[in-house]
Every structure is written in structure tokens, then in C-alpha cells.
Scaffold this active site. Structure first.
Site, PDB file in Angstrom:
ATOM      1  N   GLU A   1      -0.148  -2.808  -2.628  1.00  0.00           N
ATOM      2  CA  GLU A   1      -0.103  -1.733  -1.579  1.00  0.00           C
ATOM      3  C   GLU A   1      -0.411  -0.626  -2.358  1.00  0.00           C
ATOM      4  O   GLU A   1       0.204   0.604  -1.946  1.00  0.00           O
ATOM      5  CB  GLU A   1       1.099  -1.882  -0.810  1.00  0.00           C
ATOM      6  CG  GLU A   1       1.385  -3.217  -0.075  1.00  0.00           C
ATOM      7  CD  GLU A   1       2.202  -3.310   1.083  1.00  0.00           C
ATOM      8  OE1 GLU A   1       2.915  -2.226   1.142  1.00  0.00           O
ATOM      9  OE2 GLU A   1       2.175  -4.253   1.616  1.00  0.00           O
TER      10      GLU A   1
ATOM     11  N   HIS B   1       0.830 -10.706   6.058  1.00  0.00           N
ATOM     12  CA  HIS B   1       1.114  -9.439   5.362  1.00  0.00           C
ATOM     13  C   HIS B   1       1.859  -9.690   4.123  1.00  0.00           C
ATOM     14  O   HIS B   1       2.595 -10.695   3.848  1.00  0.00           O
ATOM     15  CB  HIS B   1       1.888  -8.707   6.176  1.00  0.00           C
ATOM     16  CG  HIS B   1       1.169  -7.987   7.376  1.00  0.00           C
ATOM     17  ND1 HIS B   1       1.084  -6.484   7.643  1.00  0.00           N
ATOM     18  CD2 HIS B   1       0.117  -8.492   8.054  1.00  0.00           C
ATOM     19  CE1 HIS B   1       0.468  -6.344   8.532  1.00  0.00           C
ATOM     20  NE2 HIS B   1      -0.272  -7.407   8.766  1.00  0.00           N
ATOM     21  N   GLU B   2       1.558  -8.877   3.017  1.00  0.00           N
ATOM     22  CA  GLU B   2       2.326  -8.870   1.731  1.00  0.00           C
ATOM     23  C   GLU B   2       1.719 -10.313   1.060  1.00  0.00           C
ATOM     24  O   GLU B   2       2.667 -10.757   0.233  1.00  0.00           O
ATOM     25  CB  GLU B   2       3.647  -8.836   1.600  1.00  0.00           C
ATOM     26  CG  GLU B   2       4.131  -7.314   1.936  1.00  0.00           C
ATOM     27  CD  GLU B   2       4.467  -7.498   3.556  1.00  0.00           C
ATOM     28  OE1 GLU B   2       4.709  -8.576   4.123  1.00  0.00           O
ATOM     29  OE2 GLU B   2       4.319  -6.146   4.231  1.00  0.00           O
TER      30      GLU B   2
ATOM     31  N   GLU C   1       0.195   1.664   7.897  1.00  0.00           N
ATOM     32  CA  GLU C   1       1.752   1.850   8.063  1.00  0.00           C
ATOM     33  C   GLU C   1       1.848   2.858   6.960  1.00  0.00           C
ATOM     34  O   GLU C   1       3.093   3.763   7.279  1.00  0.00           O
ATOM     35  CB  GLU C   1       2.659   0.409   7.763  1.00  0.00           C
ATOM     36  CG  GLU C   1       2.424   0.075   6.268  1.00  0.00           C
ATOM     37  CD  GLU C   1       2.733  -1.089   6.107  1.00  0.00           C
ATOM     38  OE1 GLU C   1       3.620  -1.602   6.856  1.00  0.00           O
ATOM     39  OE2 GLU C   1       2.892  -1.977   4.899  1.00  0.00           O
TER      40      GLU C   1
END
Lengths: 692, 692
Positions: A174, A469-470, A494
């Protein structure tokens, strides 16, 4: 074996390490040339050229096992096989309705020379836009179970390329992209500048992640990545800055090993995507082609879709995931409001985060038993909402935040999927925020790679679509598991609310050249409220985009699953602009990148699935720019109506981000559009074929 | 607060570390005395005396956290509470029908002094046969989640005691017991002599496991162990040989941490069992009393039982677990034969190992996906055998060998238990042979301790009884989970076929003083074929016991789950002796240890549940001995018929092991029996009350 030239040089030279044999394979169009050479000591090197320019200069191939303790770096070649493949296949969904898979293959069957007698095959596939290769271990008498200590594969580059990189990391992808020369890579410093990433595991100042985008001084665009990451850890690359050579560094497990394998086994494909045109990089299907076909026999239940969600309001502090705060967002009334909005505008789904008990104590303590995935909060009437959503023609999208406690998730998984089926849900957003349990494992290690695949398979068995996600970065597995619609696996929208670095205007011009080469991203575009207001005391950062650019992202950030991320009340303020999000499809018959430069701008046009309508998205970085677009992709002789959503003349992401203009005009294939993009701006165009 | 004498000494001495306060608690009968003292620096020490003899001299109390980084070794005492408990409770099953729980309790509420303000309570319970204490962390403002780096608890002994020990180890408790002085403990050497233990993780030459049995020069028997091991790693003890002080060493996880805890939290009880009579050690119920009451509301489905099994024939090489060998033992015909035998002699169950696919490649490679626990081999007709067993009044006992791959087992667990219910099975033998997955975790770490508990709870929810092999050592949890009938967790009878050290005659005289203090062991006695024959080429070791001793083990090795381990064909040869196994109960109203000395001999007598019949077992080590037993435990004035199964005069475990004599005589409470036990021999007696 026509296209393989075997050169036996065996130079009578003092240096025994001079090449002894060379195998050469050129791509179908001859744009890409692969050379594999063996030195007298048995070591193997590969090199790649694009239109006669060196891309990869001779680079080592090999692997190191810890059990049996064997280094596979010198080989005897026992056979050399080749074939040409030229096929076309149809994805379940995608950017194009059919995909051509055209390559020449070289397969070297090898015996390790030091006495282990281990057999390994290296398969190279040479496409017109790059090369993929992998190691394969057939069943054999001398090798059954084995443990990988390291992969020795190298990528030796020709110079100090410009590169778009994020730190090599075992747990997070990220990061904001850094743009620098190869020699300027500094993963440790880059990491320390990122306080907003929950779990980081940076291990080497010279390490980067893939997909890694580079641009050479002689104008080549080069991307290093991997395809079909199955039962293996993700690959990081560690740079030797003296000679611009990357060596693979696999994510280790809790015991320090890299992979536990059993013959027959194979590594993922190591991929080198090359072009002298940036647009070709974005249009490449090489990574998809290197993945296996779909394992889902009847994919009729899989539907690309758009959704809204109870999500951004927690990010900006209007509500919370947990109930104890008194501001719980996933309450019956609020979710009903979202369902109404989704129904009114034809969205397929409503994501509801924070619906289940556990959020009061979910993060940061390596806690194993957090959520059970089947117990709603007391203010969330799931029976009522299930019925209400059904009546409104909308589905609730499930949210499974694991907080990284994967052992716990695996215990509840089947009950949780059955609970979804029982409540009329067929899509789940998973989350892995936190340090992984089993403790010592990493997000991107073999064990977790297998977990993500297990989730894809298990959800498929319940006819559930998946948005992870992740997870580990994408490697084209959506071909094999088309229910795995999208992943996050990068810095998404985000971060428009993240403190220090946040989301720069250029980030969205880099993602398609990096992360998205592996597969669709759930980026969650569509933010309309771009500046902070007095009610957003929790926010530390604003959205660095114009409103028109937010629309363009639905085209430039390809995904079969697209969120309209902002709050209903913010869309109500700009319903004319919102109409583009309402109209934009999520599945396509054709896609073409008209122009692009990583870090600067991208313009893509796509043709709606089964329709004659086209959609164009153009974005720029922090600099404004003027586009000239010829609409020659339209059918000649036909008229179209174009709805142009663009930045107004006064728009600017910093000073006037919500200023846009909507224009309607008739266009044909001969129309040339002049479009101005503001600083941090963009443009979205809907082009509808008119009746004859 | 009558029984606590608070002494404030505060000596005006140069040494600030002299005791400042001392709290003294004596046991109900005053046999055991606990002293807890605080030094001026706030540190806390405890000491224990038995009948005025020192047992534990002042020993440190404390814990060390890694997060928050606080060492809890100096405290402010905020309150001192005490109580006396005297209650009697009835176990679901056991050695006695009721158990008295009589102790005095001291509870010190403490605040850590260095500034953390962490609150911890240390609770001591002083019984007439020992002391238990634990650390408790109530919910509090300054401590929620915390990570344990180490427990600092010490046990300072008074001298170089004789001790019965096995190496401290994170993964195995299947060692042969060593007998030596404390100063002679050498765990590393002991471990290297054990090639037959599959997975060993010895970590310190001075480390031993609990239950640790010691005998002091002044005649005290002392056992160190723990009770109620819940959500915490097992305790090893590391000896400082200079001062004969043990310090706790907890089993670490993959990240090197010891435990992840959240308030309210508590450690297991640290236990010191003491007597001047060895027999009192065996009759102690202190560890059971320190465990929580049963969590199973309706235990009517839980049944102590005897079983036979398709098991030993694989150990001796007659058959195999896997199908590919061509000697697959768990085939329909063979299992039918076992069912017939079980039915004929009234056994409750037939264990079937090797019934499910996967045994061709199950061990030694840290392989994750081995068994699915629901797929029988093709030659095992489970439908037919389920019906056949039902018709014969016998139940098949399920076998779940995990090969240490616990993540895999947890994925299949619920399906596997449902499969059992669907096939009329209500007992499972689990197995954990191999390195644990999650990789980096150990058999005895917190994560696995939680797994074993999870299995106990999950099986209970399916009304399944549990027999865990290769789990952590027992700590009395069978009180809380009475469906958890037994564990292996030590060197059992299977080592009668293990190469180097095998199973010595004395081992069974040590186990009741060590491993069995924590709970029942599935030792699997009852081997009748004791010497090797020509068909047993796979065997490297013979059974070092007489046949009569094998019978006595059903009494001396208490378990509510007892196997008759040998093959039906071996029992057919000695049906008269086999009758004792047929008759012996597995649940008792009363039990009394008549004599015993660890490493030498044990004689125990037990009264059958709900009957007037008594059963006596006497065993010896490699030395023969003569017993004189007064049957004064019998009801006075009543006549009994005694069936005496004893070694013949010519019996000897080495030269003539299968030579026994069965004698029948009338006895009363005044009868004195003279019984001779051969070298490695034993005696079993069934005493039936005759009608008036």
C-alpha cells in the site's frame, strides 16, 4: 525446431566460463528475442532483446534448496523442445471479449550437475510484448518433497533506468509509488515516510516489489512481474546497484524457509513485459495468457458489477465500524438509506462494513479470536435488510475483515459463506488488516498465497464473488478464478484520507503501469466531495483530484467491480455528474489505450459489452494538459452522441476541484476532440451510437 | 484472616533486600506451610515446608512482558485476602466417586512498582499435600492486551535430590525417564540417545519437563507440575545447578513470544505436590481440584470404556497403515474380525488406524494437506462396517492422525466430526506426529494448547469422546472436559517396539509418579506376545515385561479408556489370562495406593464403580520382589473370591515372560497375601464379593 538456433561456440579460450551453447527464440513478430546460453561450467543465463535493443543482458537462472541441500545452478541439458502456440480464448469478463495467446516456447529439460540428479525444466514463452519463464519440477525418482531456500533468478538491466517503485515488503503493497533512477532506490527511507500503513515488513534498502515499471534511456518500457502465483511466495527484487541487476527475494515463512514443494511442482512465471510504446504495456495480455484457464465450469452466476457502500463515512469520521462509539454506521436505518440509493440508481450491491460484532477490539494486538463473521451488531437487523434489499433489487455485499487472523477466519469460513447464502449475498469483500496469524507468516508468503487461493476456491463453491483487500499483489489469477473479481493490493482511494503522503495526483497514472498489470484493483473511485469541511475533524488529508478525474478513473482503472465510493448525500449534490457513474459499464468488448506515460497521463477508450457504445477516460497528474483525440475507433459512417464530463476552465485539484462541465455533442469516427485536463484533472466521455 | 500471620520485620540492616513482610499460611492439617515474603525492594518470594522440613526455599515470583515492556518483579501489596475451602465434588468418572477439595487460600493483590501501575493478583492454595499458585490479571485501565516474554517463577530446592526426569522439549514428551541427581541432569545427552522420537526440540542441557518427580535426602517426595493449562504455553524448568533452583521456561511461538494474553487473564497453577509417603503422591487429587468444574452440563453420553484396535499389528510390521504396501491392515475383512472379537468379549470399541487415504505420504516433510479425515481407503467399506459394528453392539473408534498439520485439521474438523456422527462413532483418537503447521509453532506452545482445548470443546459439541496422542502433557483438564478421556503425552506401550532405548521395566513404575499426575494416559497395555518371532522382521525390540505385569497395568496405569493392545490371535493363545482384561472395569468408586516407590514398584487397589468388587495391580521394575498384602480394604465380615493372575515361579521378563499362574481362592479383610513378582513382573487380582 525451426526457430531455435543452437550455437556451439566452445571457444578455445582461457576463460572456461564463456558461453558454450546458446538457444535463440524470437517472438512471432520477431520483436522480442530470447537467448539462453550455457557456460562451460553448466550455468545457465538468459537475455532478452526488443527490436535489437538489449533489455535483459545475460542473467542467471537457478534455485537453491535447503532440503535436500542442493543449489541448482549448473546443469546438463538433456532435451530441448519447442512449439508455437497461436490461440484465441474468451474470458468470462474483461477488457476485451477475446484474447489472443500467441507465443513461441522453448523448453529446456535439465539435470542438476553436482550429483543430485535432480531434474528441472525451464520453460520460456516468447511473446511479441515480452517473455515469461518458469521452473518446473516433474515427478522424478530423485526429488519428491523439497524446501526452497532461495530462487536465484536474476534480471540484469542495461542501465540506470527511470523506475516507478515501492519498497520490497513482506506484508504491505500500500505504498505510494516513488519515481527515481534505479540507483536512487531507497526502500528503507521510503518506508519510514509511510506512517499510515498498518503493517510493514521492509527487509532491504535495495528491495522493490513487482510489478516494477521502468523506462530506459533508449525509450523502452520494461515491466518485471510474475504470473500465476500459486503455492509459492511472492517475489521481491533486490537491486545490485553496481551493475543494475535484480535478484529475486521470496517472502519467507515463520521458519525462514521460502516454499514447501512436492513434485510435480512449478514456480510462477517470471515475466518481462517490453515495448517501445507505453500504450502497449497497458494493452498487454501476456500475464493473463500465462495463467491457466478458468476452473469454473459454469460461470453464469459471476457478474461484473457496481456498488456503493457504508465505508467512506467511517474513513472520514462521520461514523464508525464499532458500535460502542455511539456513531455506528452499519445500523439498519442507514443501510436502508444506502439500499434505497443503490436501487434508485441501478447499483448492484451495497457493501456494509462494520456489520458484525468485534470492532471494539479488532486491531493491533495480534489477537486471534476477533470476528466470527456470522454475528451482526444488535442495531443491524440483517433479516429485515435482506428482505428489503431483495425487494429493492439490490444485494448486500458481505464484509469479512479478518484483522490478519487467518487461522480464525479459516475456522469460520464455511459457516460464514453459508450465512451469506442464507442471507441472499453473493459477493464478499475480505480484509487482512494486521499482522498475520499464524504468527510469523506474512501477507505475501506461500502460506497466505495458498490461503487467498483457498478463499477463491471456497467462495466459488458457494457461488460467491470475491474482492480481496490487503492480499498479495495480483498475478492474473482472475483468469483461473473469474469469481475473484478484484483485489486491493495497492494504495487505493482510501488513502485520500491518509495523513502524510496520502494520494498524489500522479499515483493513478502509475497504478495502471504497475499494480494493475497483474489484475483488476478495487480502487474505489468516485469521490465527489473533495475538500475538507468543518464536520470532518478526523480527516487529515483531502482528495487530490478534480471531480471530472474521479469519473475518468472508472475507465482508466479497469475493474469488473467498481465502487462509487462517496456518500449518497455527496452524490445528490452533483447528480448530473453522477450520471456518468450510473451509466458506465463494468464489462467490455474492447479496450484501447490511446496514450499514456507512467507518472504523467493515461487515456483509454473502451467499448461496452454487447453494445455499440464507447467510454473514454483521460487522466493527468498534477500538471494540466491538452488532449487531441481522434475518435477513429468509432464505426465509420455512424453517428454518435457524446456526453463529455470534463474539468471546467477554472478547475484545479487544489483550488477548485469540484468545478466541471458537461457537454453533449454529436460525433463520428472523424471527430477530433480537443480536451483540456486541469491540474490533477481528467475527462470522462460516454459515446452512444445513434440510430441510423 | 486467622491463619495468616503478617510479620513486619523491616530489619535495620545494611542489606535492604531482607524480608520486609511475610505472610504465612498453613494447610488445613498443618502439614504444609507456605510463606510469602516481600523484600524492601518490593520483590516477592515464596517458600514451602512440609512437616517443618524445607521443600521450597525462598523462590522468586514474577513475569516479564515484551509488550508493554515491563518486568513484574517488584510490587506494592494493595490487599491481602484469605479463605478456607472445604468441599466435596463428584467427577463424571474417575479413580474415586467423590473428591474432597480442602485448602486455605491466600490472595495478594499487587501493583507493579516501576510505574506501569499494572495490577496482578497472586493466588496461593495450600492443601495438605501441596501448594498451587497462579498469577491473575484482572481487567484494569493500565493493561488490556499483553505479550508475555517470560515467566520468572522459580522453584529453589534444598539439595541435590534424586530426580526422575525427561528433557525439557517444545515438541515431545515421549522420552524414557532418566533417574539421577539433580546435578546430573543432562537433557542434551538424554535427547541424543532417543533416535525413535519423531520430532524433538530440546533447548537447554539443564531443562526438564514436568511433572517432575524428586526425592529428597530427608525422605520427601516432591513433584513440580502445573494445573489447568489453558491459553498459555506449557512450562519447562531450567535448573541452575549451583543452587538447585529451577526457573520456568515457557514454550515459545514462531515469533519467539511466549503468550498473547488479554485481561482478564490468568496463568495455569504452578503446583508443588509433597509428601513423606510416595503413596500419597499417587492418591493426590490436588491437580484435579485446581481445575475448573466440568463445562458439560449433561455428561450422560460420556462412557469410560475398553477397546481393541487395528494398531499394534502395524507397529510390529504385520500390516501397514497405507494401502500401497499391499499389507493394508484396515481392510474390511480384518476390521470385521476385530469387531467380532470385541463383540465376543464385550469390548466397547474397535480403533481403526489407517482407514483413510493419505498414509502413502503423510510424515516427515512438513506437508500441509495430508488427510481429509472423511475419505476411507477403497478396501475399507465403512458403510458395511458401521452397520456390522452396530449389529454386534460395538462402536468403531475414529482415528484422526493430523501428522502435525493442524491448520489442515482445523479446516476439516467439523466435517470430520459430522462424518463420525453419521457413521455411529462417538470416540476419536487424535494424533500429532510431526512438526506442527502453523510452521514455527510447537506441540506445547500456547497456540497448540488452545488447539487441544478447541478439539475437546468441539468434540464435546458433537458428543464425541477424545483420546489425544502427541498432545501437550496433561494438567487435570479432564475435570473440565470429561469427554477428554485420556491423552498419550508420554512414552507409551508402542515403544515396546522402538529401537534403542525402547521401554524399560522401570518405566511403568515412574509414569504414575510423573505423567499420570496430570491425568489419564492412553498407555495401551495388554501385550501378551512378548518375544520376537520369525514373522516380525520389522521389530527391533521386544516387550520388556511379563504377561502378568501387562494385566497389572490396567490397575496401576489409571485411565477411563483402556486398550487391549495386542492382536486377537495373541489373546486367543491365553484366553484364561485374557479374562482379567475382559473383567477389569474402567471406572471406580475408590482407589488406594498400597505401596509404591518411583522407579521400583507400585501396588494399587481399586473398587469397581457401583459394585463391591476390588481389583489389585502390583508391578515391579527389573527386580523381582515379594509382596505382603493385607486385604483390609475389604468389607469386614464378608467373603470374597479372589482371582489371582501372577507370575509363575519360573517367570522372568527376559527369559520366560509369558509364564503365569492363575489362582482362585476365598479371601476376607483379614487375609494376608504373599505374592512374588518376577523380574519385570506383576500381579493382577480380581476380588469378587460372595453372596452372604
Amino acid at each position: 525446431m525451426k526457430f531455435i538456433a543452437v550455437l556451439t561456440l566452445l571457444l578455445l579460450n582461457a576463460c572456461f566460463l564463456f558461453a558454450q551453447k546458446t538457444f535463440t527464440v524470437s517472438s512471432p513478430s520477431s520483436s522480442v528475442l530470447l537467448q539462453v546460453s550455457q557456460k562451460v561450467d553448466g550455468s545457465l543465463y538468459y537475455a532478452v532483446k526488443f527490436k535489437r535493443k538489449n533489455v535483459i543482458i545475460p542473467s542467471m537462472l537457478g534455485l537453491k534448496f535447503s532440503n535436500p541441500a542442493v543449489t541448482l545452478s549448473a546443469f546438463q541439458i538433456t532435451s530441448v523442445d519447442s512449439l508455437t502456440k497461436n490461440e484465441t480464448w474468451k474470458p468470462v469478463w474483461g477488457e476485451t471479449s477475446s484474447i489472443r495467446n500467441h507465443y513461441k516456447e522453448l523448453k529446456l529439460t535439465l539435470i542438476e550437475k553436482s550429483g543430485s540428479d535432480i531434474q528441472v525444466t525451464i520453460t520460456f514463452r516468447v511473446f511479441n510484448d515480452g517473455v515469461g519463464f518458469r521452473y518446473e519440477f516433474p515427478q522424478q525418482p530423485n526429488l519428491n518433497h523439497f524446501i526452497l531456500a532461495d530462487e536465484l533468478t536474476q534480471f540484469a538491466l542495461t542501465g540506470d533506468h527511470k523506475t516507478f517503485w515501492i519498497p520490497g515488503d513482506y506484508d504491505s503493497n500500500e505504498y505510494l509509488y516513488n519515481t527515481s533512477r534505479l540507483s536512487e532506490i531507497d526502500a528503507l527511507t521510503a518506508s519510514t515516510q509511510e506512517p499510515d500503513i498498518a503493517v510493514k515488513s521492509v527487509f532491504d534498502a535495495n528491495a522493490v516489489q513487482t510489478p516494477l515499471m521502468m523506462k530506459s534511456a533508449d525509450g523502452l518500457y520494461i515491466s518485471l512481474h510474475e504470473a500465476a502465483l500459486i503455492n509459492y511466495p511472492a517475489m521481491n527484487l533486490v537491486l545490485d546497484k553496481k551493475n543494475f541487476t535484480f535478484t529475486t527475494h521470496l517472502v519467507p515463512d515463520a521458519a525462514g524457509n521460502k516454499a514447501y514443494l512436492q513434485t510435480p511442482a512449478r514456480t510462477p512465471w517470471r515475466t518481462i513485459l517490453i515495448s517501445d510504446k507505453a500504450t502497449d504495456i497497458l494493452d498487454s495480455k501476456m500475464i493473463l495468457n500465462l495463467n491457466d484457464p478458468s476452473v469454473i465450469d459454469d460461470p453464469s452466476w459471476i457478474k461484473p458489477q457496481k456498488f456503493i457502500g457504508v465505508w467512506w463515512e467511517m474513513h472520514i469520521g462521520k461514523g464508525t465500524w464499532d458500535l460502542a462509539s455511539g456513531k455506528h454506521a452499519a445500523n439498519t436505518e442507514n443501510v436502508k438509506r444506502y439500499i434505497d440509493f443503490a436501487s434508485r440508481f441501478g447499483f448492484d450491491g451495497v457493501l456494509v462494513e462494520g456489520w458484525n460484532v468485534g470492532w471494539e477490539d479488532w486491531f493491533g494486538n495480534w489477537k486471534e479470536n476477533v470476528f466470527d463473521f456470522i454475528t451482526p451488531y444488535s442495531d443491524y437487523d440483517i433479516q429485515y435488510l435482506t428482505a428489503y434489499a431483495k425487494q429493492k433489487g439490490v444485494r448486500i455485499i458481505m464484509h469479512h475483515e479478518t484483522s490478519g487472523s487467518v487461522t480464525n477466519y479459516e475456522r469460520w469460513m464455511e459457516k460464514a459463506y453459508q450465512y451469506m447464502v442464507d442471507h441472499d449475498m453473493n459477493a464478499v469483500k475480505t480484509g487482512y488488516v494486521g499482522k498475520i496469524i499464524p504468527r510469523g507468516e506474512h501477507h505475501d508468503g506461500q502460506w497466505m498465497v495458498n490461503h487467498y487461493q483457498r478463499v477463491a476456491e471456497k467462495t466459488a463453491s458457494y457461488k460467491i464473488m470475491l474482492d480481496a483487500h490487503e492480499p498479495v499483489r495480483s498475478t492474473g489469477l482472475h483468469r483461473t478464478y473469474p469469481n475473484w473479481l478484484a483485489s486491493e493490493a495497492a494504495r487505493g482511494s482510501e488513502f485520500n484520507n491518509a495523513g502524510k503522503l496520502g494520494m498524489t495526483p500522479e499515483h493513478t497514472t502509475i497504478l495502471p503501469f504497475t499494480r494493475l498489470l497483474g489484475g483488476p484493483m478495487d480502487f474505489t473511485p468516485g469521490l465527489f466531495h473533495l475538500q475538507l469541511n468543518q464536520f470532518e475533524k478526523n480527516r487529515t488529508q483531502r482528495v487530490r483530484s478534480t471531480l471530472a478525474k474521479q469519473l475518468a478513473l472508472y475507465i482508466t482503472m479497469y475493474s469488473p467491480l467498481q465502487m462509487a465510493a462517496d456518500l449518497p448525500e455527496n452524490y445528490e449534490k452533483y447528480l448530473d455528474a453522477f450520471q456518468f457513474i450510473v451509466d458506465v459499464p463494468v464489462d467490455w468488448d474492447d479496450s484501447r489505450t490511446l496514450e499514456g506515460e507512467p507518472g504523467d497521463f493515461i487515456t483509454i477508450v473502451r467499448k461496452a459489452k454487447g453494445k455499440d457504445d464507447w467510454y473514454l477516460g483521460a487522466i493527468t497528474d498534477e500538471n494540466s494538459r491538452s488532449l487531441k483525440i481522434t475518435l477513429d475507433f468509432l464505426e465509420t459512417g455512424r453517428k454518435y452522441e457524446a456526453f463529455i464530463y470534463r474539468d471546467s476552465e477554472k478547475a484545479d485539484w487544489e483550488t477548485n476541484p469540484e468545478s466541471y462541465t458537461i457537454e453533449k455533442r454529436v460525433v463520428t469516427s472523424k471527430t477530433k476532440l480537443n480536451i483540456w485536463l486541469a491540474n490533477g484533472g481528467g475527462c470522462a466521455i460516454r459515446i452512444i451510437m445513434l440510430p441510423k
